[in-house]
Write a protein that holds these residues in place. Structure first.
Motif, PDB file in Angstrom:
ATOM      1  N   LYS A   1       0.834   3.506   2.191  1.00 41.71           N
ATOM      2  CA  LYS A   1       1.294   3.659   3.577  1.00 41.71           C
ATOM      3  C   LYS A   1       2.555   2.825   3.830  1.00 41.71           C
TER       4      LYS A   1
ATOM      5  N   THR B   1       0.854  -1.188   0.000  1.00 44.25           N
ATOM      6  CA  THR B   1       0.000   0.000   0.000  1.00 44.25           C
ATOM      7  C   THR B   1       0.888   1.234   0.000  1.00 44.25           C
TER       8      THR B   1
ATOM      9  N   ARG C   1      -9.988  -2.374  -0.133  1.00 45.69           N
ATOM     10  CA  ARG C   1     -10.217  -0.972   0.226  1.00 45.69           C
ATOM     11  C   ARG C   1      -8.927  -0.166   0.072  1.00 45.69           C
ATOM     12  N   SER C   2      -7.829  -0.697   0.613  1.00 48.03           N
ATOM     13  CA  SER C   2      -6.519  -0.053   0.426  1.00 48.03           C
ATOM     14  C   SER C   2      -5.881  -0.637  -0.828  1.00 48.03           C
ATOM     15  N   HIS C   3      -5.751   0.176  -1.839  1.00 46.39           N
ATOM     16  CA  HIS C   3      -5.151  -0.286  -3.089  1.00 46.39           C
ATOM     17  C   HIS C   3      -3.705  -0.681  -2.846  1.00 46.39           C
ATOM     18  N   THR C   4      -3.278  -1.737  -3.514  1.00 50.64           N
ATOM     19  CA  THR C   4      -1.873  -2.133  -3.442  1.00 50.64           C
ATOM     20  C   THR C   4      -1.232  -1.897  -4.805  1.00 50.64           C
TER      21      THR C   4
END
Length: 125
Positions: A28, A26, A66-69
């Motif tokens: 992040k 991600t 939900r969190s794109h990688t």
């Protein structure tokens, strides 16, 4: 035949260096990995850069969660080979010998020299 990938900018290459060991990650996770070298780096900067790189085809984005990688579109070895071929042609007129001599003249450690000598010995056998 597929279109060749664009050459990454310095900032894009730095991001790829952080992403390759992670595989897919991600924004992040990439931001956290890059903070060790660049503590001033903002999350938004990493996000924008990754979006640009995806648009250029340097990154693949998985939007299923939900969190794109994001993952590199090209393996590290393949990217290094492409960049080396480009450098070889542009700066050394295609001469691998000239490239190697320039690299050897511009400071290598004793350990690196020993590793190179060992590789050359193995290649002869």
């Amino acid at each position: 035949m597929s279109q060749p990938l664009p050459k990454p900018t310095t900032a894009e290459l730095e991001l790829l260096q952080a992403l390759w060991p992670l595989g897919a990650a991600t924004v992040k996770q990439v931001h956290e990995a890059m903070l060790a070298e660049r503590p001033e780096l903002a999350y938004g900067t990493v996000l924008r850069l990754m979006q640009i790189m995806h648009g250029k085809g340097l990154l693949i984005r998985d939007e299923s969660q939900r969190s794109h990688t994001y993952a590199p579109a090209q393996a590290k070895d393949a990217m290094q080979t492409n960049l080396l071929q480009d450098l070889l042609q542009r700066a050394f007129s295609g001469s691998a010998k000239a490239l190697m001599l320039a690299a050897l003249r511009n400071g290598i450690s004793k350990k690196e020299r020993e590793e190179i000598e060992q590789l050359l010995k193995e290649d002869k056998q």
